[in-house]
Design an enzyme around this catalytic site. Structure first.
Site: not given
Length: 952
Positions: A679, A348, A744, A675, A784
């Site tokens: 909008d 805007d 793994e 604002d 992890d």
């Protein structure tokens, strides 16, 4: 005419209807309004004058929403299977794996809910857009009522400073001006009138209407309410907002895809490993089958980066806190990363790219022109002639400019005051305020004016006259050359109207005849400034022989007829709502980062183009598309205009929403700032809606995913930088987690398949595995979370804003990353299995140790290899040796290594995890084998960098 919708108290297009017909259709009287009984009946019929609010979401539903992520669902399945295997084993001890995963899932959900609550507290609840009270005429009496009790047909009484409580057709005005920026985006207050309009008009051009939620800045008036609550313009926007679905962020879509993919992979891996073990092992008891099942479950858990949801939430939460320190409040965690993916910022104009503070920037008089530096309501800035010289030395030009600024400040109803915090605040019309600020920029001018004269009467501004006059009397009587004591008329207004009432022009301190040449010069100056999108106002004066006492009792019509004639033209000023000083640099930074900036405003096209050009959004000569032009386009035309146009003016909320949708249809990630109430739907539809925290309405803040506490466009660019840094860190720990888990999986799978080659077979075990289930779970728990979290707060690299935004088709885990994952996983598996082979007899390398020590060595190598991989994973191209400045990562790695030493050497941990102590030499071998992950990856990066350099 009444609407054909079953309601007799609403009108179709009341701005096209005569005011008497409007009142008649609404069953109202323009003198007495509604009766109290009728108002009460209509309140029961139509309901309160307020917007519908969504009911609060209970905490339990918020928690469940956090558990809908596919990856979290996969972890919950892993918990269930782990508990099932634990029960099948006899339910001895504690199911550590299930407990750990469950704790991670719950902690992740609680963290997400807590962040949402914290954001809601920062934003506060949705406040009503209506004024708390309103002045109405009921039964012939003016009274104050709660705004929620205003009904269609009510006769409103509007005065300066009031907030309009509902949509209303104006029936009487006196110099009425209304600030409609929150609804239409119009930067200037709109002068109102009562005549019906000639034809279809945009919302911002309905000058005979007042809309709910707008503010009266000048004058007074009366109006008949035509729509309340959800039927008003703000209600229509609220309904549009409710119908607008909020799409998941790119990161949410990506993580969901990863979760689904991993779910399939986990099932396949577990089945393949279990079937392979069953085929190569001679299982004899139920316990043997349970062991195989537990191995499959452990491997499945190993394949899932269970730390990912928690690490992702924590990293995003840290980003939220960083952004909060930069005045950006993020309501949803996932929105942090979305900003980093933004390829378009739709902004805007008023209050976002501009200061929403009208500023006088130019004065043109008979002797030349000057420019005024500084912007906004702070009276700071030099007044310079076109050649750059200051006006402090006096001369004809200074005298003329002083007359213009002092005159415009005298014909003025605004108040400018300094606040305790050093800022300046304005009460009244912003254009009036521009004169008050400019006057203070000429040293001593304001003080001299106040000491010289005082107002004794005024002729107010009206939209028909387009003029305002102040009648000024000397503070101390001054006798002119003929012996008369006279008042001075100071008039300001539209230059073309005011010029028609002037017969002389001020040159220095003297008034000379206003001939055709001088008149043409004034009109040329006005045309030039209008072409620069400046709002122009003229100032003129007249010294009379009337005594102050003779003027006080005259009414406005007499004053206008007698005094606003034969004026002396002083000059014309140019006023504009200036761009924010930092906005141009922010736009340039966005463009360097490959982000397109689009201005979407309800303001005039010429004004919008001026600001867009000044900020570098468009080049000189560009054009703006207007709402009326867009309405005439088909779908293909819409898409083409949106692709090629970067300034949209005089647009409605529906236009804004459709522009955002068109950009998203082209595969762009859209950030929408705004604002005003107008909008809000576009903010909600955009990938990330950015609401203004200072000037923004509560409806807009509710719709936005992020709120700028300082209303600063530059903060958006800083947030984009933060979002890009977070996305880069997410890629780092995804690369780390997936490659480590791949290591793994491959270690166990290849160890089972190649058990005979490695010497694992023939050691008295029915089920031959390279790692125990508890060891696999320990590796996940140890490696992890800590290193991944540390990578999540990795410092941003300098080139983070030098790259274009990522495309929606670009995967977080792309083909190149999958190549990294498979490569690193394979290296980890090879060095871990090599550790087994080195220590066991009968393999490729002859050893003489037992299977427990070999497993301990492989277990340790895999842990250390993952810790080395933490440094690899920080970049897919750059050397790990050049990126060592992350103390959190060093701390996480040191802690994990220390815990691994404890598992290998502390007796009760040895028993729990099936380990035996390693000698110093054996530790050295493990360290060397594990470090191969780092060195081999460094070699691969060298090859990749040379290949990329060769490609240019």
């Amino acid at each position: 005419m009444p609407r054909d919708d079953g309601s007799k108290h609403r009108l179709l297009d009341p701005w096209l209807t005569d005011r008497d017909d409007v009142a008649a259709a609404l069953g109202s009287d323009l003198t007495t309004g509604l009766s109290p009984d009728e108002a009460a009946r209509r309140l029961a019929e139509h309901g309160p004058n307020e917007l519908r609010a969504d009911p609060p979401v209970p905490t339990w539903r918020r928690l469940l929403a956090q558990l809908r992520d596919p990856l979290v669902v996969l972890l919950l399945v892993a918990v269930a299977v782990s508990v099932g295997a634990w029960l099948a084993e006899g339910a001895e001890g504690v199911p550590v794996d299930a407990v750990v995963i469950a704790v991670i899932v719950v902690a992740n959900a609680v963290l997400g809910v807590a962040q949402e609550r914290k954001a809601e507290d920062a934003v506060a609840a949705l406040a009503r857009i209506s004024a708390p009270t309103a002045s109405v005429v009921r039964g012939g009496e003016q009274r104050r009522v709660p705004a929620r009790e205003v009904v269609p047909g009510d006769l409103l009484v509007l005065a300066e400073g009031d907030t309009v409580p509902a949509d209303a057709r104006l029936v009487q005005v006196s110099s009425l001006q209304v600030a409609e920026a929150a609804l239409t985006g119009e930067s200037e207050a709109v002068a109102k009138q009562t005549a019906p309009l000639a034809g279809p008009t945009a919302l911002g051009d309905r000058t005979n209407m007042a809309f709910g939620g707008t503010a009266v800045t000048r004058g007074s008036g009366r109006a008949v309410v035509t729509a309340t609550g959800m039927a008003a313009e703000t209600g229509k926007i609220a309904q549009l907002l409710a119908e607008t679905e909020q799409e998941p962020t790119p990161l949410q879509r990506e993580v969901s895809g990863v979760g689904r993919m991993l779910g399939i992979a986990v099932v396949v891996i577990a089945i393949v490993v279990v079937v392979t073990v069953l085929l190569i092992s001679d299982l004899q008891t139920a316990a043997d089958y349970v062991t195989v099942l537990l191995l499959g479950v452990s491997l499945a858990v190993a394949a899932v980066p269970e730390g990912l949801p928690a690490v992702l939430s924590v990293v995003l939460a840290v980003g939220v806190q960083r952004m909060a320190g930069r005045n950006a409040i993020v309501k949803r965690l996932a929105s942090v990363e979305t900003l980093g993916s933004a390829s378009v910022i739709c902004s805007d104009k008023t209050g976002t790219l501009t200061q929403n503070e009208m500023t006088l920037v130019r004065v043109v008089t008979a002797s030349g022109s000057v420019r005024l530096e500084g912007a906004g309501y702070a009276p700071v800035g030099a007044v310079l002639a076109d050649d750059g010289t200051d006006l402090a030395e006096g001369g004809a030009l200074r005298a003329e400019v002083a007359a213009v600024l002092a005159g415009g400040s005298a014909a003025n109803d605004a108040v400018l005051r300094a606040e305790p915090d050093g800022t300046w605040a304005l009460e009244g019309d912003p254009t009036d305020g521009a004169f008050l600020v400019a006057e203070r920029k000429l040293d001593g001018l304001r003080e001299a004016r106040l000491a010289r004269s005082r107002r004794v009467a005024a002729v107010p501004f009206t939209s028909e006259r387009k003029l305002m006059s102040s009648i000024e009397a000397p503070v101390e009587p001054v006798v002119d050359v003929e012996g008369a004591v006279g008042v001075t008329v100071v008039t300001k207004g539209a230059p073309d109207v005011l010029l028609g009432r002037c017969t002389q022009v001020l040159v220095g301190d003297d008034a000379v005849p206003l001939d055709d040449a001088r008149r043409a010069a004034v009109l040329a100056a006005v045309e030039e400034m209008s072409g620069q999108a400046l709002r122009t106002l003229g100032v003129a004066v007249r010294v009379t022989e009337l005594a102050p006492d003779a003027v006080v009792d005259l009414d406005g019509d007499v004053l206008e007829a007698e005094l606003e004639q034969e004026l002396v033209w002083c000059g014309v000023v140019g006023i504009i709502d200036p761009p924010r000083p930092e906005a141009r640099d922010a736009v340039a930074a966005a463009r360097r980062a490959g982000i397109r900036v689009i201005m979407i405003t309800g303001d005039h096209p010429r004004t919008a183009l001026r600001i867009a050009t000044d900020l570098g959004i468009v080049p000189d000569g560009a054009r703006a598309a207007t709402g009326l032009e867009l309405d005439a386009l088909d779908d293909d035309g819409w898409r083409e205009v949106v692709r090629t146009t970067s300034v949209f003016a005089r647009v409605s909320p529906e236009h804004k929403l459709r522009i955002v949708d068109a950009l998203q249809a082209d595969g762009l990630v859209v950030a929408m700032t705004g604002d005003g109430v107008n909008d809000a739907p576009a903010l909600k539809s955009a990938d990330i809606g950015v609401a203004m925290g200072v000037t923004g309405t509560e409806v807009t803040r509710q719709a936005g995913a992020m709120i700028l506490a300082d209303d600063n466009f530059a903060t958006i660019v800083a947030a984009v930088r933060e979002g890009r840094g977070i996305f880069a860190n997410i890629k780092k720990f995804l690369r780390y987690l997936l490659s480590s888990n791949m290591g793994e999986v491959l270690t166990v799978f290849l160890g089972v398949v190649l058990a005979g080659v490695l010497g694992l077979a023939g050691h008295g075990e029915v089920v031959v595995v390279p790692l125990l289930a508890t060891q696999i779970l320990w590796i996940n728990l140890l490696t992890d979370t800590g290193p991944a979290l540390a990578m999540g707060v990795d410092p941003q690299t300098e080139d983070v804003m030098a790259r274009p935004p990522r495309r929606l088709t670009e995967r977080v885990i792309d083909a190149r990353m999958w190549g990294d994952v498979l490569w690193i996983g394979a290296v980890m598996a090879v060095v871990s299995l090599l550790a087994i082979d080195i220590h066991l007899p009968g393999g490729l390398v002859e050893g003489d140790d037992g299977v427990d020590l070999a497993r301990t060595a492989a277990f340790t190598v895999l842990v250390l290899a993952q810790l080395f991989n933490a440094f690899n994973a920080r970049s897919g191209e750059h050397s790990a040796l050049t990126r060592t400045h992350n103390r959190w990562l060093w701390g996480a790695v040191a802690l994990a290594a220390g815990l691994q030493v404890a598992v290998v050497h502390v007796p009760f941990l040895q028993h729990a995890f099936g380990t035996v102590a390693l000698s110093a030499d054996q530790w050295l071998v493990c360290l060397v084998l594990a470090s191969a992950v780092l060195w081999l990856e460094e070699l691969r990066k060298v090859v990749l960098r040379r290949r990329d350099a060769a490609r240019g």
